[in-house]
Motif scaffolding. Structure first.
Motif, PDB file in Angstrom:
ATOM      1  N   PHE A   1      36.353  41.099  37.379  1.00 29.07           N
ATOM      2  CA  PHE A   1      37.522  41.981  37.430  1.00 29.07           C
ATOM      3  C   PHE A   1      37.441  43.026  36.312  1.00 29.07           C
ATOM      4  CE2 PHE A   1      41.847  43.286  36.633  1.00 29.07           C
ATOM      5  CZ  PHE A   1      42.478  43.262  37.864  1.00 29.07           C
ATOM      6  N   LEU A   2      37.132  42.564  35.097  1.00 26.36           N
ATOM      7  CA  LEU A   2      37.080  43.475  33.948  1.00 26.36           C
ATOM      8  C   LEU A   2      35.891  44.430  34.008  1.00 26.36           C
ATOM      9  CD1 LEU A   2      38.186  40.951  31.218  1.00 26.36           C
ATOM     10  CD2 LEU A   2      39.533  42.831  32.182  1.00 26.36           C
ATOM     11  N   GLU A   3      34.814  44.015  34.656  1.00 26.33           N
ATOM     12  CA  GLU A   3      33.679  44.925  34.850  1.00 26.33           C
ATOM     13  C   GLU A   3      34.001  45.983  35.903  1.00 26.33           C
ATOM     14  OE1 GLU A   3      30.427  42.339  35.783  1.00 26.33           O
ATOM     15  OE2 GLU A   3      30.198  41.682  33.700  1.00 26.33           O
ATOM     16  N   THR A   4      34.741  45.579  36.930  1.00 25.06           N
ATOM     17  CA  THR A   4      35.105  46.507  38.006  1.00 25.06           C
ATOM     18  C   THR A   4      36.147  47.516  37.535  1.00 25.06           C
ATOM     19  OG1 THR A   4      34.666  44.780  39.637  1.00 25.06           O
ATOM     20  CG2 THR A   4      35.977  46.650  40.374  1.00 25.06           C
ATOM     21  N   TRP A   5      37.145  47.042  36.789  1.00 21.49           N
ATOM     22  CA  TRP A   5      38.219  47.887  36.273  1.00 21.49           C
ATOM     23  C   TRP A   5      38.259  47.758  34.752  1.00 21.49           C
ATOM     24  CZ3 TRP A   5      39.391  44.721  40.628  1.00 21.49           C
ATOM     25  CH2 TRP A   5      39.450  45.425  41.817  1.00 21.49           C
ATOM     26  N   PRO A   6      37.438  48.539  34.035  1.00 17.45           N
ATOM     27  CA  PRO A   6      37.354  48.423  32.572  1.00 17.45           C
ATOM     28  C   PRO A   6      38.698  48.666  31.883  1.00 17.45           C
ATOM     29  CG  PRO A   6      35.669  49.900  33.439  1.00 17.45           C
ATOM     30  CD  PRO A   6      36.582  49.585  34.569  1.00 17.45           C
ATOM     31  N   LYS A   7      38.907  47.929  30.808  1.00 19.95           N
ATOM     32  CA  LYS A   7      40.161  48.012  30.070  1.00 19.95           C
ATOM     33  C   LYS A   7      40.422  49.429  29.556  1.00 19.95           C
ATOM     34  CE  LYS A   7      42.799  45.869  26.441  1.00 19.95           C
ATOM     35  NZ  LYS A   7      43.012  44.674  25.675  1.00 19.95           N
ATOM     36  N   ALA A   8      39.387  50.097  29.099  1.00 14.34           N
ATOM     37  CA  ALA A   8      39.561  51.439  28.528  1.00 14.34           C
ATOM     38  C   ALA A   8      40.119  52.433  29.547  1.00 14.34           C
ATOM     39  CB  ALA A   8      38.236  51.945  27.986  1.00 14.34           C
ATOM     40  N   ALA A   9      39.774  52.272  30.803  1.00 15.87           N
ATOM     41  CA  ALA A   9      40.224  53.211  31.829  1.00 15.87           C
ATOM     42  C   ALA A   9      41.473  52.730  32.566  1.00 15.87           C
ATOM     43  CB  ALA A   9      39.110  53.450  32.839  1.00 15.87           C
ATOM     44  N   TYR A  10      41.560  51.444  32.840  1.00 13.93           N
ATOM     45  CA  TYR A  10      42.631  50.902  33.678  1.00 13.93           C
ATOM     46  C   TYR A  10      43.635  50.037  32.919  1.00 13.93           C
ATOM     47  CZ  TYR A  10      39.736  52.350  37.605  1.00 13.93           C
ATOM     48  OH  TYR A  10      38.995  53.074  38.508  1.00 13.93           O
ATOM     49  N   MET A  11      43.470  49.884  31.618  1.00 15.16           N
ATOM     50  CA  MET A  11      44.319  49.003  30.812  1.00 15.16           C
ATOM     51  C   MET A  11      44.380  47.603  31.431  1.00 15.16           C
ATOM     52  SD  MET A  11      47.372  51.628  29.682  1.00 15.16           S
ATOM     53  CE  MET A  11      48.302  50.328  28.927  1.00 15.16           C
ATOM     54  N   SER A  12      43.264  47.143  31.950  1.00 19.26           N
ATOM     55  CA  SER A  12      43.214  45.858  32.642  1.00 19.26           C
ATOM     56  C   SER A  12      43.120  44.704  31.650  1.00 19.26           C
ATOM     57  CB  SER A  12      42.025  45.821  33.599  1.00 19.26           C
ATOM     58  OG  SER A  12      40.828  46.075  32.916  1.00 19.26           O
ATOM     59  N   GLY A  13      43.530  43.539  32.124  1.00 23.07           N
ATOM     60  CA  GLY A  13      43.460  42.359  31.285  1.00 23.07           C
ATOM     61  C   GLY A  13      44.087  41.153  31.954  1.00 23.07           C
ATOM     62  N   VAL A  14      43.969  40.024  31.289  1.00 18.24           N
ATOM     63  CA  VAL A  14      44.593  38.797  31.766  1.00 18.24           C
ATOM     64  C   VAL A  14      46.052  38.837  31.319  1.00 18.24           C
ATOM     65  CG1 VAL A  14      44.610  36.281  31.649  1.00 18.24           C
ATOM     66  CG2 VAL A  14      42.438  37.513  31.583  1.00 18.24           C
ATOM     67  N   GLU A  15      46.958  38.830  32.272  1.00 19.97           N
ATOM     68  CA  GLU A  15      48.377  38.877  31.939  1.00 19.97           C
ATOM     69  C   GLU A  15      48.905  37.500  31.566  1.00 19.97           C
ATOM     70  OE1 GLU A  15      51.744  41.444  33.682  1.00 19.97           O
ATOM     71  OE2 GLU A  15      51.616  39.669  34.972  1.00 19.97           O
ATOM     72  N   SER A  16      48.508  36.482  32.333  1.00 19.97           N
ATOM     73  CA  SER A  16      48.938  35.122  32.038  1.00 19.97           C
ATOM     74  C   SER A  16      47.946  34.143  32.644  1.00 19.97           C
ATOM     75  CB  SER A  16      50.337  34.856  32.602  1.00 19.97           C
ATOM     76  OG  SER A  16      50.317  34.950  34.011  1.00 19.97           O
ATOM     77  N   TRP A  17      47.942  32.922  32.096  1.00 21.25           N
ATOM     78  CA  TRP A  17      47.085  31.882  32.656  1.00 21.25           C
ATOM     79  C   TRP A  17      47.660  30.524  32.291  1.00 21.25           C
ATOM     80  CZ3 TRP A  17      44.368  28.276  29.720  1.00 21.25           C
ATOM     81  CH2 TRP A  17      44.329  28.510  28.351  1.00 21.25           C
TER      82      TRP A  17
END
Length: 80
Positions: free
Chosen positions: A45-61
């Protein structure tokens, strides 16, 4: 009428989560996978939507029985 007396707490939580959608602009995906597959999916997921561009991350687990992980990933819909 549906008898909800015997619903598990997770069933109630899922119904409530479907009702309330955050209006913050993020897209969310929730996964329930064995621990090794969860790590691989989060990495993908993080490789597909990098944090720098999409502000992606794990919200909860959270850990579930049987070494299973439930986690929610979030990202912005576009990279601006």
């Amino acid at each position: 009428m549906v008898n909800r007396q015997h619903d598990r707490p997770r069933d109630l939580a899922e119904r409530m989560a479907r009702r309330s959608k955050p209006a913050d602009g993020f897209l969310r995906e929730t996964f329930v996978l064995p621990r090794p597959a969860a790590r691989a999916r989060a990495r993908e997921f993080l490789e597909t939507w990098p944090k720098a561009a999409y502000m992606s991350g794990v919200e909860s687990w959270r850990e579930l029985p049987g070494d299973t992980i439930e986690f929610t990933m979030r990202r912005l819909p576009t990279a601006d």
